[in-house]
Write an enzyme that holds these catalytic residues in place. Sequence first.
Site, mmCIF file in Angstrom:
data_model
loop_
_atom_site.group_PDB
_atom_site.id
_atom_site.type_symbol
_atom_site.label_atom_id
_atom_site.label_comp_id
_atom_site.label_asym_id
_atom_site.label_seq_id
_atom_site.Cartn_x
_atom_site.Cartn_y
_atom_site.Cartn_z
ATOM 1 N N VAL A 151 0.751 -1.161 -0.060
ATOM 2 C CA VAL A 151 0.186 0.099 0.152
ATOM 3 C C VAL A 151 0.799 1.165 -0.111
ATOM 4 C CG1 VAL A 151 -1.835 1.218 1.390
ATOM 5 C CG2 VAL A 151 -1.590 -1.154 1.282
ATOM 6 N N CYS A 152 0.496 2.238 -0.719
ATOM 7 C CA CYS A 152 1.278 3.416 -1.122
ATOM 8 C C CYS A 152 0.211 4.581 -0.410
ATOM 9 C CB CYS A 152 1.436 3.535 -2.307
ATOM 10 S SG CYS A 152 2.296 5.379 -2.659
ATOM 11 N N LEU A 153 0.582 5.066 0.958
ATOM 12 C CA LEU A 153 -0.223 5.778 1.648
ATOM 13 C C LEU A 153 0.662 6.636 2.607
ATOM 14 C CD1 LEU A 153 -3.246 6.697 2.440
ATOM 15 C CD2 LEU A 153 -3.146 4.860 4.324
#
Length: 160
Positions: free
Chosen positions: A95-97
């Site tokens: 996940v890219c957050l």
Amino acid sequence: MASGGGIARSRLVEERKSWRKNHPHGFVAKPVTLPDGTVNLMVWNCVVPGKEGTDWEGGYFPLTLQFSEDYPTRPPVCMFPAGFFHVNVYPTGAVCLSILSSAWKPSITVRQILVGIQDLFDHPNPASAAQDISYRLFTKNKAEYKKRVREQAKRYPPVV
């Protein structure tokens, strides 16, 4: 054992207690139980439900949180199954957050991570795209993007 690991584990014990007392409806977050019955606090199996009224509704998406000995100084690695369809999820499932990278603070809880990821489902950040196909559909063919999201939600029914 390094003192850092002690800090990570004691924080995760607290997180687990707090989660058991009170967590958002439909979410699951628990440390992995090993074949010998012991618990690995450093890896948690989670489920993030799609929000009602969105194309993600009805999906219960499996997510793994992998904590390092440097937690909570460093965020956990959050992984969906490889090939998960979302603008901000790498093909590997990572996940890219922002709260998992540049905006990470040691005070961020497991609950805040999971709720943040749920919010990301329906509010992707195209400026930080991690996946080409979902980014292209999100920006150029919203109808097909939504269709793919709904199909994916059907592949992850509730586990109960």
